[in-house]
Scaffold this motif. Structure first.
Motif, PDB file in Angstrom:
ATOM      1  N   LYS A 170       4.340  20.935 -28.772  1.00  0.00           N
ATOM      2  CA  LYS A 170       4.916  20.443 -30.389  1.00  0.00           C
ATOM      3  C   LYS A 170       4.834  21.618 -31.100  1.00  0.00           C
ATOM      4  CE  LYS A 170       3.650  17.395 -34.059  1.00  0.00           C
ATOM      5  NZ  LYS A 170       2.911  16.151 -34.974  1.00  0.00           N
ATOM      6  N   ALA A 171       3.507  22.037 -31.430  1.00  0.00           N
ATOM      7  CA  ALA A 171       3.074  23.449 -31.960  1.00  0.00           C
ATOM      8  C   ALA A 171       3.874  24.777 -31.576  1.00  0.00           C
ATOM      9  CB  ALA A 171       1.528  24.522 -31.782  1.00  0.00           C
ATOM     10  N   TRP A 172       4.786  25.318 -30.375  1.00  0.00           N
ATOM     11  CA  TRP A 172       5.503  26.169 -30.002  1.00  0.00           C
ATOM     12  C   TRP A 172       6.676  25.751 -30.624  1.00  0.00           C
ATOM     13  CZ3 TRP A 172       5.536  30.534 -27.211  1.00  0.00           C
ATOM     14  CH2 TRP A 172       6.501  30.315 -26.831  1.00  0.00           C
ATOM     15  N   SER A 173       7.368  24.329 -30.249  1.00  0.00           N
ATOM     16  CA  SER A 173       8.220  24.104 -30.958  1.00  0.00           C
ATOM     17  C   SER A 173       8.524  23.536 -31.988  1.00  0.00           C
ATOM     18  CB  SER A 173       8.610  22.348 -30.283  1.00  0.00           C
ATOM     19  OG  SER A 173       8.877  22.329 -28.909  1.00  0.00           O
ATOM     20  N   ASN A 174       7.498  24.044 -33.242  1.00  0.00           N
ATOM     21  CA  ASN A 174       7.639  23.776 -34.530  1.00  0.00           C
ATOM     22  C   ASN A 174       7.750  25.438 -35.008  1.00  0.00           C
ATOM     23  OD1 ASN A 174       7.788  20.941 -35.701  1.00  0.00           O
ATOM     24  ND2 ASN A 174       6.198  21.017 -35.080  1.00  0.00           N
ATOM     25  N   THR A 215      12.669  25.120 -28.458  1.00  0.00           N
ATOM     26  CA  THR A 215      12.000  23.467 -27.621  1.00  0.00           C
ATOM     27  C   THR A 215      11.278  23.642 -26.621  1.00  0.00           C
ATOM     28  OG1 THR A 215      13.694  22.056 -29.928  1.00  0.00           O
ATOM     29  CG2 THR A 215      12.044  21.369 -28.145  1.00  0.00           C
ATOM     30  N   LEU A 216       9.977  23.459 -26.740  1.00  0.00           N
ATOM     31  CA  LEU A 216       9.195  23.880 -24.924  1.00  0.00           C
ATOM     32  C   LEU A 216       8.793  22.762 -24.904  1.00  0.00           C
ATOM     33  CD1 LEU A 216       8.152  25.499 -23.214  1.00  0.00           C
ATOM     34  CD2 LEU A 216       6.023  25.102 -24.813  1.00  0.00           C
ATOM     35  N   SER A 217       9.442  22.303 -23.836  1.00  0.00           N
ATOM     36  CA  SER A 217       8.504  21.325 -22.845  1.00  0.00           C
ATOM     37  C   SER A 217       8.097  21.243 -21.400  1.00  0.00           C
ATOM     38  CB  SER A 217       9.934  19.854 -22.510  1.00  0.00           C
ATOM     39  OG  SER A 217      11.136  20.356 -21.999  1.00  0.00           O
ATOM     40  N   PHE A 218       7.662  21.208 -20.799  1.00  0.00           N
ATOM     41  CA  PHE A 218       6.453  21.370 -19.580  1.00  0.00           C
ATOM     42  C   PHE A 218       6.677  20.449 -18.647  1.00  0.00           C
ATOM     43  CE2 PHE A 218       3.240  23.227 -22.807  1.00  0.00           C
ATOM     44  CZ  PHE A 218       3.184  23.691 -22.543  1.00  0.00           C
ATOM     45  N   LYS A 219       6.603  20.792 -17.303  1.00  0.00           N
ATOM     46  CA  LYS A 219       7.139  19.333 -16.405  1.00  0.00           C
ATOM     47  C   LYS A 219       6.271  20.114 -15.191  1.00  0.00           C
ATOM     48  CE  LYS A 219       9.116  18.144 -11.486  1.00  0.00           C
ATOM     49  NZ  LYS A 219      10.390  17.943 -11.250  1.00  0.00           N
ATOM     50  N   ILE A 220       4.829  19.291 -15.248  1.00  0.00           N
ATOM     51  CA  ILE A 220       3.374  19.273 -14.639  1.00  0.00           C
ATOM     52  C   ILE A 220       3.875  18.970 -13.115  1.00  0.00           C
ATOM     53  CG2 ILE A 220       1.643  18.812 -14.625  1.00  0.00           C
ATOM     54  CD1 ILE A 220       1.474  20.890 -17.186  1.00  0.00           C
ATOM     55  N   ASN A 221       3.596  19.946 -12.538  1.00  0.00           N
ATOM     56  CA  ASN A 221       4.042  19.312 -11.279  1.00  0.00           C
ATOM     57  C   ASN A 221       2.425  19.152 -10.053  1.00  0.00           C
ATOM     58  OD1 ASN A 221       6.387  20.045 -11.124  1.00  0.00           O
ATOM     59  ND2 ASN A 221       6.268  21.843 -11.248  1.00  0.00           N
ATOM     60  N   LEU A 247      12.687  25.677 -21.717  1.00  0.00           N
ATOM     61  CA  LEU A 247      12.393  26.392 -23.327  1.00  0.00           C
ATOM     62  C   LEU A 247      14.114  26.307 -23.903  1.00  0.00           C
ATOM     63  CD1 LEU A 247      11.391  29.610 -24.169  1.00  0.00           C
ATOM     64  CD2 LEU A 247      10.370  27.826 -25.419  1.00  0.00           C
ATOM     65  N   LYS A 248      14.919  25.332 -24.599  1.00  0.00           N
ATOM     66  CA  LYS A 248      15.697  24.943 -25.369  1.00  0.00           C
ATOM     67  C   LYS A 248      16.123  25.613 -26.501  1.00  0.00           C
ATOM     68  CE  LYS A 248      17.213  21.940 -22.057  1.00  0.00           C
ATOM     69  NZ  LYS A 248      17.952  22.252 -21.093  1.00  0.00           N
TER      70      LYS A 248
END
Length: 142
Positions: free
Chosen positions: A37-41, A88-94, A112-113
């Motif tokens: 959330k912070a990164w995406s802002n 916009t950052l999203s993680f995929k946890i493996n 990162l989009k």
């Protein structure tokens, strides 16, 4: 009777251990959600709240080894100066695996989009519980 008492004790210890580990993992995932959330802002200081604020923090990426919280933040600010760059950052946890009572490694992927071109990669980070909070003490991202 002794066998029953022994089995109850083992069950209780196993259940307590599993609950604690599940709570640890949930807390770590909460930190990572806050970071997304912070990164995406474009709130890089907010993103860095997930990291150990210490000169002993280590970040290893495509530009080599960075030591220290402030230097890591400075590098992020230089590389991602605007919202267009941070995107916009999203993680995929493996995988999240326990290392010791107060530390876990997390392996995953980041996405990162961005308007300036997407950036994706993989990471392995180490979380440690410090003063009751889960913090990243080492990050390898590429």
């Amino acid at each position: 009777m002794k066998k029953l008492l022994f089995l109850i004790t083992i069950f209780t210890l196993t259940t307590t251990f599993a609950q604690t580990e599940a709570e640890d993992k949930d807390a770590i995932l909460t930190v990572m959600k806050m970071q997304e959330k912070a990164w995406s802002n474009n709130d890089l200081e907010g993103f860095m709240q997930g990291y150990w604020k210490s000169d002993s923090l280590k970040f290893y990426g495509s530009n080599g080894l960075t030591k220290g919280w402030q230097q890591t933040l400075d590098n992020y600010k230089k590389g991602y100066p605007t919202k267009e760059h941070s995107g916009t950052l999203s993680f995929k946890i493996n995988d999240i695996s326990k290392i010791s009572d107060d530390s876990y490694w997390v392996m995953g992927e980041y996405f990162l989009k961005r308007n300036v071109g997407d950036a994706n990669g993989v990471f392995m980070i180490i979380f440690k519980k410090i003063n009751g909070e889960w913090k990243i003490i080492a990050d390898t991202s590429c």
